[in-house]
Scaffold this active site. Sequence first.
Site, PDB file in Angstrom:
ATOM      1  N   SER A 227       0.837  -1.191   0.000  1.00 54.13           N
ATOM      2  CA  SER A 227       0.000   0.000   0.000  1.00 54.13           C
ATOM      3  C   SER A 227       0.872   1.240   0.000  1.00 54.13           C
ATOM      4  O   SER A 227       2.010   1.229   0.472  1.00 54.13           O
ATOM      5  CB  SER A 227      -0.896   0.016   1.239  1.00 54.13           C
ATOM      6  N   ASP A 228       0.330   2.334  -0.559  1.00 53.66           N
ATOM      7  CA  ASP A 228       0.906   3.630  -0.228  1.00 53.66           C
ATOM      8  C   ASP A 228       0.671   3.841   1.263  1.00 53.66           C
ATOM      9  O   ASP A 228      -0.178   3.198   1.877  1.00 53.66           O
ATOM     10  CB  ASP A 228       0.260   4.734  -1.071  1.00 53.66           C
ATOM     11  N   TRP A 229       1.425   4.762   1.845  1.00 57.26           N
ATOM     12  CA  TRP A 229       1.418   4.902   3.298  1.00 57.26           C
ATOM     13  C   TRP A 229       0.062   5.421   3.787  1.00 57.26           C
ATOM     14  O   TRP A 229      -0.308   6.565   3.560  1.00 57.26           O
ATOM     15  CB  TRP A 229       2.557   5.817   3.728  1.00 57.26           C
ATOM     16  N   GLY A 230      -0.696   4.518   4.436  1.00 60.20           N
ATOM     17  CA  GLY A 230      -2.009   4.871   4.943  1.00 60.20           C
ATOM     18  C   GLY A 230      -3.122   4.720   3.937  1.00 60.20           C
ATOM     19  O   GLY A 230      -4.206   5.273   4.123  1.00 60.20           O
TER      20      GLY A 230
END
Length: 744
Positions: A227-230
């Site tokens: 995932s991208d962060w968050g």
Amino acid sequence: MSDYPSVNDLTLEEKAALTSGTNPWSLGNVAAKGLPNYTITDGPHGLRKARNTESMDVEENVPATCFPPAAGMACSWNPELVERVGEAMGEECIQEQVAVILGPGVNIKRNPLGGRCFEYWSEDPYLAGHTAVGIVKGVQSKGVGTSLKHFAANNQETDRLRISATISPRAMREIYLPAFEYIVKTAQPWTVMCSYNKINGVFSSQNRWLLTDVLRCEWGFKGIVMSDWGAISDRVAALNAGLNLEMPPSNTDNQIVAAAKDGRIPATQLDEMAQGMIDLVAKARPAMSRDGYQYDVDAHNEVARQAAVESMVLLKNEDATLPVAKGAKIAVIGEFARTPRYQGAGSSLINPTKLTSFLDAIEERGVAADFAPGFTLDDAAQDPALTEQAVTAAQQADVVLLFLGLPAAYESEGFDRTTLDIPAKQVEVLDAVAAANPNVAVVLSNGSVVSLPWQGRAKAILETWLLGQAGGAALADVIFGDETPSGKLAQTIIDDVNDDPSAMNWPGEEGRVDYGEGVFVGYRYYDTFRKQVTYPFGYGLSYATFDVHDATVAKTGPRTAEVTVTVTNTSDVAGAETVQVYVAPPKAKVARPVHELKGFAKVALEPGESKSVTIALDDRAFAYWSERFDDWHVEGGTYTVEVGVSSRDIISRLGVEIDDDGKIMNLDEWSTFGEWLDDPIGAPILQHVLDDMGREAGRPIIPDSALMVMFLRSMPLRSLSVILGEAGEQVAANLTEAYRKATA
């Protein structure tokens, strides 16, 4: 890899733990089973490793080479150079014990106001994929992984964490996916990073069609998806969609365990996602086991310098203003000459190993120049004293080098720009300086295109984008003629952002943005609809001159061809020309751009030298995505192969006959009369049914009238009764039954 556990050796809790990071910048730690904890960190144009991997701070980073961001590197049109940059980045990862560097980012520059345009490659997917692939190849040749991002359709920063991009299947396949597809199939990045946004209402992190059906099953991706962060809103849904790794950890492993126990996550799915993480750690182990490795800081700085040289695009050069003549008295004006804008802001912020401004570079060369800052880089009103100082310097010079551009606060990850204009006070200084001395060469620093309504006051314009840490030295190389500019625009320059095809739907509203322009992005729109642009896609001048000649095209298969062309350097200056091949389709059943880039070759030549290059065109060069077939489709006909040096400077147009791929759609009662007439199977069936029914009725079922046939062409079979009454219903029934038998 034999001493690594398999997923069968792990407990349910350990499998769940593997699908989440161990801190904001590491993964893989199941110490009880011998899995080490490896660091991953930001790119994409250099190593951004936090000094404290427990922190999300993006400013306290270890030193690393800051290469030019993608906005410039894409303008090199030089995949081999990009690969050398990737190799250097990989070596720095080894020294800093980084297993995966997060990049490259190949999202399309849908609108020039996009806040991350500085770290994306192009408005064109072919160019983006065929240049950025060098980063993946180069980094991974050193045994370090890359993360191809942001998959997919992260084309704006406004509301980026939740915006839903409404995109047609055709636009997805032709514009927003091909760069990812090419790099996956060509270089197999170790990881792919999903985007924050939704696509047609589904978060990318939870989109099984995207992460599994397309990426893995169709394209053959072998690595892991993170995932991208968050970016994860539902970790269970994300894992089921095909996402291996949540970053950063949210301390929700218990959700995965519970879902696996109650059957919401199939055991095979969790095993597959966890095994992917084990495989990733195992691939990284050899490089991460090289204790004491040190990269050559100076050698990497030289790679950055060459990359910066080839990133620059010479837009204008009246009276051969550049290169600066030897012995000329020079005025250097503009704060950017002293305080360079060399990279973008946000997660890609790099702490350079060294940094050279243009003033530093000319001092090192022993070149004398009068410097005036001209303006400040903040939002303060223009100081008349700075303008006066700039005018005085200009009056005393033979040539003025005026450094203009966008201050760092104007563009960054996290927000989109609101205007294409550079700050008004900079234009005010240009006006005053040009009035005092007409011999002005503007040097631009910006991460995405800026408007140039003032270009008439400058004799030369050098677009440098953001040049990385060695930009000052590279600028001196080009400005004083040691190097010849060879960059070509990877993004069309326009003066009015309202002329962009996406303007009506930018940046969206109420949580949704419609990609209403479809496949007509960038030059595909401007060239098809003959819109005026400031500088076209693929454009760039040189100190050298070239003759592109003797172009030929030869068919190499039913739907493939190759183009051969000769390039001659007709000057006494060494340089490089980029041959660009566009394909223009014949009239098609769908709306297609007037032409599309399908091949290129950068040719370096000494004075008087000639070289012949051959550029292959595969079947995708002639195809469009058919939503009816849910597949690529090549319509047969005479295609025009255009050879040029920009999208608007076409030197040769060559015809080539391309075979139809033979795809036919299944006809039914919703198919139109015209579709039956045009179908190789349906047409004879239609004629046979009409003849039989006509004989039974003693008259033609369809009146022998061209006007009637034209009217009927657009009507589905089920609607023929509107015109033909009961006979229309019978035609539809008899046709569909005959077609069913013929195709059974």
